[in-house]
Motif scaffolding. Structure first.
Motif, PDB file in Angstrom:
ATOM      1  N   LEU A 161       0.837  -1.197   0.000  1.00 26.69           N
ATOM      2  CA  LEU A 161       0.000   0.000   0.000  1.00 26.69           C
ATOM      3  C   LEU A 161       0.873   1.248   0.000  1.00 26.69           C
ATOM      4  O   LEU A 161       2.016   1.219   0.452  1.00 26.69           O
ATOM      5  N   ALA A 162       0.304   2.343  -0.496  1.00 29.91           N
ATOM      6  CA  ALA A 162       0.919   3.648  -0.279  1.00 29.91           C
ATOM      7  C   ALA A 162       0.560   4.096   1.136  1.00 29.91           C
ATOM      8  O   ALA A 162      -0.450   3.659   1.701  1.00 29.91           O
ATOM      9  N   ASN A 163       1.375   4.973   1.721  1.00 26.36           N
ATOM     10  CA  ASN A 163       1.072   5.469   3.061  1.00 26.36           C
ATOM     11  C   ASN A 163       0.029   6.577   2.945  1.00 26.36           C
ATOM     12  O   ASN A 163       0.326   7.774   2.961  1.00 26.36           O
ATOM     13  N   ASN A 164      -1.216   6.150   2.837  1.00 31.31           N
ATOM     14  CA  ASN A 164      -2.328   7.066   2.620  1.00 31.31           C
ATOM     15  C   ASN A 164      -2.534   8.010   3.798  1.00 31.31           C
ATOM     16  O   ASN A 164      -2.876   9.183   3.618  1.00 31.31           O
ATOM     17  N   PHE A 165      -2.334   7.504   4.999  1.00 27.41           N
ATOM     18  CA  PHE A 165      -2.537   8.317   6.196  1.00 27.41           C
ATOM     19  C   PHE A 165      -1.578   9.513   6.226  1.00 27.41           C
ATOM     20  O   PHE A 165      -2.005  10.663   6.383  1.00 27.41           O
ATOM     21  N   ILE A 166      -0.293   9.247   6.054  1.00 24.73           N
ATOM     22  CA  ILE A 166       0.696  10.326   6.116  1.00 24.73           C
ATOM     23  C   ILE A 166       0.504  11.297   4.956  1.00 24.73           C
ATOM     24  O   ILE A 166       0.619  12.520   5.125  1.00 24.73           O
ATOM     25  N   GLY A 167       0.214  10.773   3.772  1.00 21.23           N
ATOM     26  CA  GLY A 167      -0.006  11.646   2.621  1.00 21.23           C
ATOM     27  C   GLY A 167      -1.150  12.610   2.856  1.00 21.23           C
ATOM     28  O   GLY A 167      -1.061  13.806   2.551  1.00 21.23           O
ATOM     29  N   ALA A 168      -2.257  12.100   3.408  1.00 25.44           N
ATOM     30  CA  ALA A 168      -3.416  12.950   3.689  1.00 25.44           C
ATOM     31  C   ALA A 168      -3.113  13.947   4.799  1.00 25.44           C
ATOM     32  O   ALA A 168      -3.564  15.102   4.760  1.00 25.44           O
ATOM     33  N   TYR A 169      -2.363  13.511   5.797  1.00 26.26           N
ATOM     34  CA  TYR A 169      -1.977  14.404   6.887  1.00 26.26           C
ATOM     35  C   TYR A 169      -1.180  15.596   6.340  1.00 26.26           C
ATOM     36  O   TYR A 169      -1.448  16.754   6.686  1.00 26.26           O
ATOM     37  N   GLN A 170      -0.214  15.304   5.470  1.00 27.91           N
ATOM     38  CA  GLN A 170       0.608  16.374   4.896  1.00 27.91           C
ATOM     39  C   GLN A 170      -0.229  17.328   4.047  1.00 27.91           C
ATOM     40  O   GLN A 170      -0.055  18.551   4.098  1.00 27.91           O
ATOM     41  N   ALA A 171      -1.130  16.762   3.252  1.00 32.63           N
ATOM     42  CA  ALA A 171      -1.963  17.588   2.375  1.00 32.63           C
ATOM     43  C   ALA A 171      -2.872  18.501   3.185  1.00 32.63           C
ATOM     44  O   ALA A 171      -3.007  19.700   2.892  1.00 32.63           O
ATOM     45  N   THR A 172      -3.498  17.959   4.211  1.00 32.80           N
ATOM     46  CA  THR A 172      -4.407  18.750   5.043  1.00 32.80           C
ATOM     47  C   THR A 172      -3.648  19.831   5.805  1.00 32.80           C
ATOM     48  O   THR A 172      -4.104  20.980   5.903  1.00 32.80           O
ATOM     49  N   ARG A 200      -8.679   9.462   7.691  1.00 29.82           N
ATOM     50  CA  ARG A 200      -8.040   9.389   9.004  1.00 29.82           C
ATOM     51  C   ARG A 200      -6.889  10.384   9.102  1.00 29.82           C
ATOM     52  O   ARG A 200      -6.720  11.075  10.124  1.00 29.82           O
ATOM     53  N   GLY A 201      -6.085  10.492   8.041  1.00 26.10           N
ATOM     54  CA  GLY A 201      -4.998  11.465   8.037  1.00 26.10           C
ATOM     55  C   GLY A 201      -5.503  12.893   8.046  1.00 26.10           C
ATOM     56  O   GLY A 201      -4.942  13.765   8.729  1.00 26.10           O
ATOM     57  N   PHE A 202      -6.567  13.137   7.285  1.00 24.22           N
ATOM     58  CA  PHE A 202      -7.211  14.458   7.238  1.00 24.22           C
ATOM     59  C   PHE A 202      -7.681  14.863   8.637  1.00 24.22           C
ATOM     60  O   PHE A 202      -7.390  15.963   9.127  1.00 24.22           O
ATOM     61  N   GLU A 203      -8.387  13.951   9.296  1.00 24.64           N
ATOM     62  CA  GLU A 203      -8.937  14.263  10.618  1.00 24.64           C
ATOM     63  C   GLU A 203      -7.838  14.432  11.666  1.00 24.64           C
ATOM     64  O   GLU A 203      -7.946  15.294  12.545  1.00 24.64           O
ATOM     65  N   GLN A 204      -6.771  13.631  11.557  1.00 25.70           N
ATOM     66  CA  GLN A 204      -5.691  13.748  12.532  1.00 25.70           C
ATOM     67  C   GLN A 204      -4.958  15.079  12.384  1.00 25.70           C
ATOM     68  O   GLN A 204      -4.559  15.690  13.386  1.00 25.70           O
ATOM     69  N   ALA A 205      -4.765  15.534  11.161  1.00 30.16           N
ATOM     70  CA  ALA A 205      -4.089  16.815  10.936  1.00 30.16           C
ATOM     71  C   ALA A 205      -4.898  17.955  11.564  1.00 30.16           C
ATOM     72  O   ALA A 205      -4.344  18.859  12.212  1.00 30.16           O
ATOM     73  N   VAL A 206      -6.219  17.908  11.381  1.00 26.11           N
ATOM     74  CA  VAL A 206      -7.088  18.942  11.967  1.00 26.11           C
ATOM     75  C   VAL A 206      -7.071  18.845  13.492  1.00 26.11           C
ATOM     76  O   VAL A 206      -6.986  19.863  14.200  1.00 26.11           O
ATOM     77  N   ARG A 207      -7.134  17.616  14.001  1.00 24.11           N
ATOM     78  CA  ARG A 207      -7.128  17.415  15.450  1.00 24.11           C
ATOM     79  C   ARG A 207      -5.831  17.938  16.071  1.00 24.11           C
ATOM     80  O   ARG A 207      -5.853  18.618  17.108  1.00 24.11           O
ATOM     81  N   THR A 208      -4.712  17.644  15.439  1.00 24.22           N
ATOM     82  CA  THR A 208      -3.417  18.108  15.945  1.00 24.22           C
ATOM     83  C   THR A 208      -3.352  19.632  15.974  1.00 24.22           C
ATOM     84  O   THR A 208      -2.863  20.234  16.931  1.00 24.22           O
ATOM     85  N   TRP A 209      -3.842  20.258  14.904  1.00 21.53           N
ATOM     86  CA  TRP A 209      -3.857  21.724  14.846  1.00 21.53           C
ATOM     87  C   TRP A 209      -4.752  22.306  15.945  1.00 21.53           C
ATOM     88  O   TRP A 209      -4.360  23.231  16.663  1.00 21.53           O
ATOM     89  N   ASN A 210      -5.937  21.767  16.084  1.00 28.48           N
ATOM     90  CA  ASN A 210      -6.909  22.330  17.031  1.00 28.48           C
ATOM     91  C   ASN A 210      -6.497  22.176  18.486  1.00 28.48           C
ATOM     92  O   ASN A 210      -6.981  22.913  19.362  1.00 28.48           O
ATOM     93  N   GLU A 211      -5.594  21.256  18.780  1.00 26.87           N
ATOM     94  CA  GLU A 211      -5.137  21.063  20.153  1.00 26.87           C
ATOM     95  C   GLU A 211      -4.265  22.211  20.649  1.00 26.87           C
ATOM     96  O   GLU A 211      -4.143  22.430  21.852  1.00 26.87           O
ATOM     97  N   LYS A 212      -3.652  22.955  19.716  1.00 19.77           N
ATOM     98  CA  LYS A 212      -2.700  23.982  20.150  1.00 19.77           C
ATOM     99  C   LYS A 212      -2.805  25.302  19.384  1.00 19.77           C
ATOM    100  O   LYS A 212      -2.018  26.216  19.637  1.00 19.77           O
ATOM    101  N   ALA A 213      -3.769  25.389  18.455  1.00 23.34           N
ATOM    102  CA  ALA A 213      -3.824  26.557  17.568  1.00 23.34           C
ATOM    103  C   ALA A 213      -4.575  27.731  18.204  1.00 23.34           C
ATOM    104  O   ALA A 213      -5.421  27.542  19.084  1.00 23.34           O
ATOM    105  N   PRO A 214      -4.297  28.962  17.754  1.00 28.10           N
ATOM    106  CA  PRO A 214      -4.996  30.144  18.272  1.00 28.10           C
ATOM    107  C   PRO A 214      -6.439  30.236  17.782  1.00 28.10           C
ATOM    108  O   PRO A 214      -7.239  30.984  18.343  1.00 28.10           O
TER     109      PRO A 214
END
Length: 346
Positions: A161-172, A200-214
């Motif tokens: 498989l391609a690493n779909n999770f990481i790719g989506a995380y980077q894109a988001t 899953r990568g899309f949602e994790q990127a948003v979750r990571t941002w929202n935990e510490k973003a202004p």
């Protein structure tokens, strides 16, 4: 330096020259143990073997079957590259590829090709959305096989498989860093396991941002388009749903599409509706098809190593043929964001 000949190898092993010749030609009359010993000795002595005759020692037929849904046969943009990687790697090992399109609407008793029914191949590479009953049939036949980018999640089967999770995380994250606060994931997640990983990568990127973003980033999912064993599809309601979200208050300004074909269709719909990209909406796809460089504007996307997936599948199936009881492998190949003109900073 003394030239290494068939006679040299024969004398070294105390066997006949004819037996050495048959073994190096992959003659099925020579048993696998003897064949492997002769091949190993030939390589150790430095005998140069013609690539046309080189074959995997455990091979019976010199063929590998490749099965894919018939609906993918015209998709040279994605699956054509995977097949190219398979063919290139097979040629290094003296194998031929037996490619068969599967009608996924009929049972394996009717749809499985002759290469499987008549044992004309040493192993099988399965591409894409092949139904579970075909996988069960291969298992029942004790056929060595590996999967490439399928929906089957079976830990007993080798899978590439391609690493779909990481790719989506980077894109988001790229959309978020560009200042987009309202994002959408575009695509039917249930239509492909790779889409689910991208969500899953899309949602994790948003979750990571929202935990510490202004400020928070909000998300929606836009459904009505996806993939199946028959290829890509788009529902009649998709256009209206899409335009509704980008014209909402507040509007969605960043779209992460589950693949490039969805992104290209999205660009086209928005252009027809007078919505500018990237002036009003930024769009990112996934796969890095050649078409992504031909859109206006050129599409930012995630590069999937399609050729390398095919090559890796060959490496896995040859290993599986040689070691049927070996530990199953799940191979994730890296993906990379390709920045083009479809994303604009706010």
């Amino acid at each position: 330096m003394k030239k290494i000949t068939l006679q040299t190898i024969a004398e070294h092993l105390n066997v006949s020259k004819a037996l050495v010749s048959k073994a190096l030609s992959n003659d099925p009359a020579v048993n696998d143990v003897t064949k492997e010993q002769i091949w190993k000795t030939a390589e150790e002595l430095g005998y140069r073997i013609k690539s046309s005759k080189k074959a995997f020692p455990a091979s019976r037929t010199g063929n590998l079957a490749v099965l894919m849904p018939r609906g993918y046969m015209n998709d040279i943009e994605y699956w054509g590259k995977v097949l190219g990687g398979i063919d290139a790697e097979l040629s290094k090992h003296g194998f031929s590829m037996l490619l068969s399109g599967i009608d996924t609407s009929i049972p394996p008793k009717e749809g499985m090709p002759a290469s499987i029914h008549e044992n004309k191949a040493d192993g099988v590479i399965v591409l894409g959305h092949i139904p579970q009953d075909y996988i069960d049939d291969l298992k029942a036949r004790s056929f060595p096989f590996v999967l490439v980018d399928t929906n089957i999640q079976d830990p007993t089967i080798d899978h590439v498989l391609a690493n779909n999770f990481i790719g989506a995380y980077q894109a988001t994250n790229h959309l978020i860093q560009a200042g987009h606060k309202n994002l959408a994931f575009v695509g039917d997640v249930e239509s492909a396991w790779s889409f689910a990983e991208r969500l899953r990568g899309f949602e994790q990127a948003v979750r990571t941002w929202n935990e510490k973003a202004p400020y928070p980033v909000t998300t929606v999912r836009i459904e009505g388009t996806g993939v199946s064993g028959r290829g890509n599809y788009t529902s009649a309601e998709f256009s209206q749903t899409l335009v509704g979200h980008v014209r909402n208050n507040p509007p969605v300004t960043g779209l992460f599409c589950a693949n490039d074909m969805i992104a290209i269709e999205t660009q086209s719909i928005l252009a027809q509706m007078g919505v500018g990209c990237p002036s009003e909406v930024s769009i990112i796809g996934f796969d890095d098809l050649a078409l992504s460089e031909l859109t206006q504007p050129k599409l930012t996307t995630v590069k999937v190593p399609k050729t390398e997936m095919g090559k890796t599948a060959v490496e896995l199936i040859l290993r599986r043929i040689g070691d049927p009881e070996g530990w199953p492998e799940l191979v994730l190949l890296s993906t990379f964001l390709v920045e083009r003109a479809s994303v604009q900073k706010l």
